[in-house]
Design a protein around this motif. Structure first.
Motif, PDB file in Angstrom:
ATOM      1  N   GLY A  44       1.090  -5.599   5.464  1.00  8.81           N
ATOM      2  CA  GLY A  44       0.275  -5.232   6.610  1.00  8.81           C
ATOM      3  C   GLY A  44       0.951  -4.384   7.656  1.00  8.81           C
ATOM      4  N   LYS A  45       2.197  -3.977   7.441  1.00 10.48           N
ATOM      5  CA  LYS A  45       2.902  -3.187   8.445  1.00 10.48           C
ATOM      6  C   LYS A  45       3.433  -1.898   7.818  1.00 10.48           C
ATOM      7  N   LEU A  46       3.350  -0.832   8.595  1.00  8.57           N
ATOM      8  CA  LEU A  46       3.906   0.444   8.162  1.00  8.57           C
ATOM      9  C   LEU A  46       5.428   0.348   8.194  1.00  8.57           C
ATOM     10  N   VAL A  47       6.046   0.389   7.016  1.00  6.26           N
ATOM     11  CA  VAL A  47       7.502   0.224   6.942  1.00  6.26           C
ATOM     12  C   VAL A  47       8.207   1.525   6.573  1.00  6.26           C
ATOM     13  N   LEU A  48       7.433   2.517   6.120  1.00  3.03           N
ATOM     14  CA  LEU A  48       8.019   3.818   5.802  1.00  3.03           C
ATOM     15  C   LEU A  48       7.028   4.884   6.224  1.00  3.03           C
ATOM     16  N   SER A  49       7.352   5.578   7.316  1.00  2.00           N
ATOM     17  CA  SER A  49       6.505   6.683   7.756  1.00  2.00           C
ATOM     18  C   SER A  49       6.582   7.820   6.739  1.00  2.00           C
ATOM     19  N   LYS A  50       5.624   8.721   6.839  1.00  2.00           N
ATOM     20  CA  LYS A  50       5.504   9.786   5.844  1.00  2.00           C
ATOM     21  C   LYS A  50       6.836  10.520   5.672  1.00  2.00           C
ATOM     22  N   LEU A  51       7.336  10.467   4.437  1.00  2.00           N
ATOM     23  CA  LEU A  51       8.621  11.070   4.104  1.00  2.00           C
ATOM     24  C   LEU A  51       8.410  12.152   3.058  1.00  2.00           C
ATOM     25  N   ARG A  57      -7.396  -0.529   2.608  1.00  2.00           N
ATOM     26  CA  ARG A  57      -6.941  -1.338   3.739  1.00  2.00           C
ATOM     27  C   ARG A  57      -7.539  -2.735   3.666  1.00  2.00           C
ATOM     28  N   PRO A  58      -6.814  -3.753   4.117  1.00  2.00           N
ATOM     29  CA  PRO A  58      -7.340  -5.113   4.129  1.00  2.00           C
ATOM     30  C   PRO A  58      -8.513  -5.238   5.088  1.00  2.00           C
ATOM     31  N   VAL A  59      -9.457  -6.111   4.757  1.00  2.00           N
ATOM     32  CA  VAL A  59     -10.606  -6.373   5.602  1.00  2.00           C
ATOM     33  C   VAL A  59     -10.226  -7.430   6.617  1.00  2.00           C
ATOM     34  N   GLU A  60     -10.438  -7.119   7.892  1.00  2.00           N
ATOM     35  CA  GLU A  60     -10.108  -8.087   8.929  1.00  2.00           C
ATOM     36  C   GLU A  60     -11.142  -9.203   8.945  1.00  2.00           C
ATOM     37  N   PRO A  61     -10.724 -10.442   9.202  1.00  2.00           N
ATOM     38  CA  PRO A  61     -11.689 -11.542   9.266  1.00  2.00           C
ATOM     39  C   PRO A  61     -12.636 -11.369  10.436  1.00  2.00           C
ATOM     40  N   THR A  62     -13.887 -11.810  10.237  1.00  2.00           N
ATOM     41  CA  THR A  62     -14.885 -11.737  11.294  1.00  2.00           C
ATOM     42  C   THR A  62     -14.546 -12.744  12.379  1.00  2.00           C
ATOM     43  N   PRO A  63     -14.453 -12.296  13.654  1.00  2.00           N
ATOM     44  CA  PRO A  63     -14.116 -13.248  14.718  1.00  2.00           C
ATOM     45  C   PRO A  63     -15.202 -14.294  14.890  1.00  2.00           C
ATOM     46  N   VAL A  88      -2.353   9.374  11.441  1.00  2.00           N
ATOM     47  CA  VAL A  88      -1.843   8.379  10.501  1.00  2.00           C
ATOM     48  C   VAL A  88      -2.618   7.101  10.690  1.00  2.00           C
ATOM     49  N   PRO A  89      -3.091   6.467   9.603  1.00  2.00           N
ATOM     50  CA  PRO A  89      -3.853   5.227   9.782  1.00  2.00           C
ATOM     51  C   PRO A  89      -3.045   4.202  10.527  1.00  2.00           C
ATOM     52  N   ILE A 132       0.879  -1.170   0.000  1.00  2.00           N
ATOM     53  CA  ILE A 132       0.000   0.000   0.000  1.00  2.00           C
ATOM     54  C   ILE A 132       0.917   1.220   0.000  1.00  2.00           C
ATOM     55  N   PHE A 133       0.748   2.036  -1.034  1.00  2.00           N
ATOM     56  CA  PHE A 133       1.644   3.164  -1.274  1.00  2.00           C
ATOM     57  C   PHE A 133       0.810   4.441  -1.251  1.00  2.00           C
ATOM     58  N   HIS A 134       1.131   5.330  -0.323  1.00  2.00           N
ATOM     59  CA  HIS A 134       0.422   6.605  -0.164  1.00  2.00           C
ATOM     60  C   HIS A 134       1.336   7.710  -0.683  1.00  2.00           C
ATOM     61  N   VAL A 135       0.840   8.490  -1.641  1.00  2.00           N
ATOM     62  CA  VAL A 135       1.686   9.488  -2.302  1.00  2.00           C
ATOM     63  C   VAL A 135       0.952  10.812  -2.439  1.00  2.00           C
ATOM     64  N   LYS A 136       1.668  11.890  -2.208  1.00  2.00           N
ATOM     65  CA  LYS A 136       1.237  13.199  -2.675  1.00  2.00           C
ATOM     66  C   LYS A 136       2.182  13.604  -3.793  1.00  2.00           C
ATOM     67  N   TRP A 137       1.603  13.797  -4.966  1.00  2.00           N
ATOM     68  CA  TRP A 137       2.408  14.055  -6.143  1.00  2.00           C
ATOM     69  C   TRP A 137       2.766  15.536  -6.223  1.00  2.00           C
TER      70      TRP A 137
END
Length: 329
Positions: free
Chosen positions: A180-187, A231-237, A291-292, A160-165
């Motif tokens: 599923g993990k944030l690996v690069l905070s807003k840069l 965002r991915p949909v979490e499975p129903t418990p 931040v989500p 998932i790639f979030h960009v402001k062009w």
């Protein structure tokens, strides 16, 4: 009366949530028609397949052999092109999945699998995801590599790639989630070249020095304006099934004690029904985060209460019918 009913319905029934999806290139049409054009030497180099897939029914298999050069340019490639034409100042979320074949080549040079290319003719793209050696890398404007990770073959990987062009380093930014993990905070970084446009290329593009055949799979590409749409949909418990306690073995009925009165069968027990202390207490999601959160903690509910809305509508309709009957009378 009709105006009153419409007003009350507006209050009782929640509004619909409008989706922020701008475009899908997920191959669920069974072909590549969602894209603007292709750069391939033959149809078998960009195939829509039903296995392997990670969402829906279809995915793209991109194959490159040494010498594949459909546009007489540098390197070898077979790519799909989508003329997304992102504008200066626009902001989007992109989500897609990638899997590298088990025999994907390990070479000490570049092998691009996703890129946002500039409309100009020459030079490296301002945003590119590529493999070099045994690493996956993200590089911006050919000057900065803010993220890299180990290359994993034979498994679907989620991006998932979030960009402001923007061509301004103080305005543009990137943000990245991987599996599923944030690996690069807003840069903050320039994400476009000045006075130039942007479009998407998906497939495989690599140095012409690479000899082995390269295969990479793409699936589920989505472009959206809202986090909720990528965002991915979490499975129903699943609620656990209660287990009935096993009664103790019957050791026989003891003889009644003559000095002890028999219990009165007509008096109810004071213990009452058993209380279920295992039911979880519902918790409210945290709010106020700019931040989500990561996929492991985020929860999101969309919809309305069908029971409450239906009862309210029936009650209003019944009231309307009574008023109409009284007028006719």
């Amino acid at each position: 009366m009709r105006r009153l009913l419409l007003s009350l319905l507006t209050v009782l029934l929640p509004g619909l949530s409008w989706a922020g999806v701008v475009w899908r290139g997920d191959f669920e049409t069974g072909g590549i028609g969602q894209y603007s054009s292709t750069q391939r030497v033959s149809a078998d180099r960009l195939q829509v397949v039903q296995n392997p897939v990670t969402q829906g029914r279809y995915a793209l298999k991109a194959t490159v052999r040494q010498g594949d050069n459909p546009i007489n340019s540098s390197g070898n490639r077979n790519e799909l092109v989508y003329l997304s034409k992102e504008k200066e100042g626009s902001e989007y979320y992109y989500r897609w999945q990638v899997m590298f074949a088990p025999d994907f080549p390990s070479v000490n040079t570049w092998q691009v699998f996703t890129q946002w290319h500039h409309e100009g003719c020459c030079g490296s793209p301002p945003v590119e995801f590529f493999v070099k050696g045994e690493e996956i890398r993200l590089t911006l404007t050919n000057t900065t590599t803010p993220w890299k990770t180990k290359l994993v073959r034979g498994e679907w990987q989620d991006f998932i790639f979030h960009v402001k062009w923007s061509s301004s380093a103080s305005t543009g930014f990137v943000e990245l989630w991987h599996n599923g993990k944030l690996v690069l905070s807003k840069l903050k970084h320039a994400t476009m070249y000045p006075n130039d446009g942007i479009y998407l290329k998906l497939g495989l593009y690599r140095s012409d020095t690479v000899q082995p055949v390269g295969v990479v799979y793409h699936d589920g590409f989505t472009q959206a304006t809202q986090w909720e749409d990528v965002r991915p949909v979490e499975p129903t418990p699943v609620e656990p099934t209660p287990v009935e306690p096993t009664p103790p073995a019957d050791a026989g009925t003891p003889e009644p004690d003559a000095g002890t009165p028999e219990p009165d069968a007509g008096v109810p027990s004071e213990e009452g029904p058993p209380v279920d202390s295992t039911s979880p207490t519902p918790s409210l999601p945290e709010t106020g985060s700019a931040v989500p959160p990561s996929f492991e903690t985020i929860s999101h509910e969309v919809g309305c209460s069908s029971a409450g809305g239906s009862l309210g509508v029936l009650a209003l309709l019944g009231l309307g019918g009574l008023l109409r009957r009284s007028r006719r009378g």
